[in-house]
Design a protein around this motif. Sequence first.
Motif, short mmCIF file in Angstrom:
data_model
loop_
_atom_site.label_atom_id
_atom_site.label_comp_id
_atom_site.label_asym_id
_atom_site.label_seq_id
_atom_site.Cartn_x
_atom_site.Cartn_y
_atom_site.Cartn_z
N UNK A 65 1.13 -1.26 0.10
CA UNK A 65 0.15 0.06 0.11
C UNK A 65 1.39 1.39 -0.21
N UNK A 66 0.23 1.79 -0.75
CA UNK A 66 1.28 3.20 -1.02
C UNK A 66 0.25 4.68 -0.61
N UNK A 67 1.00 5.49 0.31
CA UNK A 67 0.17 6.74 0.96
C UNK A 67 0.28 7.63 -0.02
N UNK A 68 -1.42 8.04 -0.23
CA UNK A 68 -1.86 8.71 -1.06
C UNK A 68 -0.93 10.18 -1.09
N UNK A 69 -0.34 11.07 -2.09
CA UNK A 69 0.04 12.22 -2.94
C UNK A 69 -0.34 13.47 -1.45
N UNK A 70 -0.06 14.19 -1.27
CA UNK A 70 -0.47 15.30 -0.46
C UNK A 70 -1.51 16.01 -1.17
N UNK A 72 -4.03 14.79 -3.01
CA UNK A 72 -4.95 13.99 -3.34
C UNK A 72 -5.25 13.14 -1.50
N UNK A 73 -4.46 14.31 -0.68
CA UNK A 73 -5.68 13.76 0.82
C UNK A 73 -6.58 14.87 0.82
N UNK A 74 -7.39 13.99 2.23
CA UNK A 74 -8.50 15.28 2.15
C UNK A 74 -8.28 16.37 2.87
N UNK A 75 -8.95 17.40 2.78
CA UNK A 75 -8.93 18.41 2.46
C UNK A 75 -7.73 19.32 1.03
#
Length: 227
Positions: A65-70, A72-75
């Motif tokens: 699992x790869x974290x979402x780029x900044x 694409x994150x909530x907010x």
Amino acid sequence: MLQPSFPRQKSEKSLLIRDFKDLKLVRRELETRARQEAQRLAALQAAAALARAEKELFSRAVGRVVALPPQHRPGHRASLERARPAPIAEQLRLDEMAVMQEALSDEFDVETLLHTDETLSFRRPGIGPDVTRKLRRGNWSIQRQLDLHGFRREDARNALGAFIREAHKAGLRCVRVVHGKGLGSPGKMPVLKGRVQSWLIQKQEVLAFVQARPADGGAGALVVLLA
């Protein structure tokens, strides 16, 4: 004054028995609670083990699992690029321009360009008479043919333009165009013959043409030499 007397020994013995029974009850209560606590802890451990097993199973199924780029994150608002139109093939554009530029005119004066002989042959400036002689003798083999029998004038013009263009693109040198002798036309005059000659002269791909030999169609066809 006399004091009342009490049986002290009997009262103390009853109290001791009663305390012993209470102690057993307390002990049983503590044992029951201990068993329940042990069962509760065992249930918690089993649930934790099951949760770990399910998590490991999910991880193996999903993979890394790869974290979402900044962005694409909530907010964060996503920015969507507009779809770009598909590029137009350059060769297709050039072909279409060539078709527009090569529009064949019916008002073209062909008589001044035809060589006056029995077959009214044509050759472009710079092309010697030996070329038309060789063409008439069949020195070049006919590689493709267009038959315009039954075509209306507009259809024949479009078909001839496309035929010459495709033949030249394919690298062909010698083709035949059958326009007919006009035996079925009013006055027995070949309606398309003059038109075809005029249209061919307007085509830059055409270097020369002559009337076909009798075996190749005679007065009803032209043999065309392409650049």
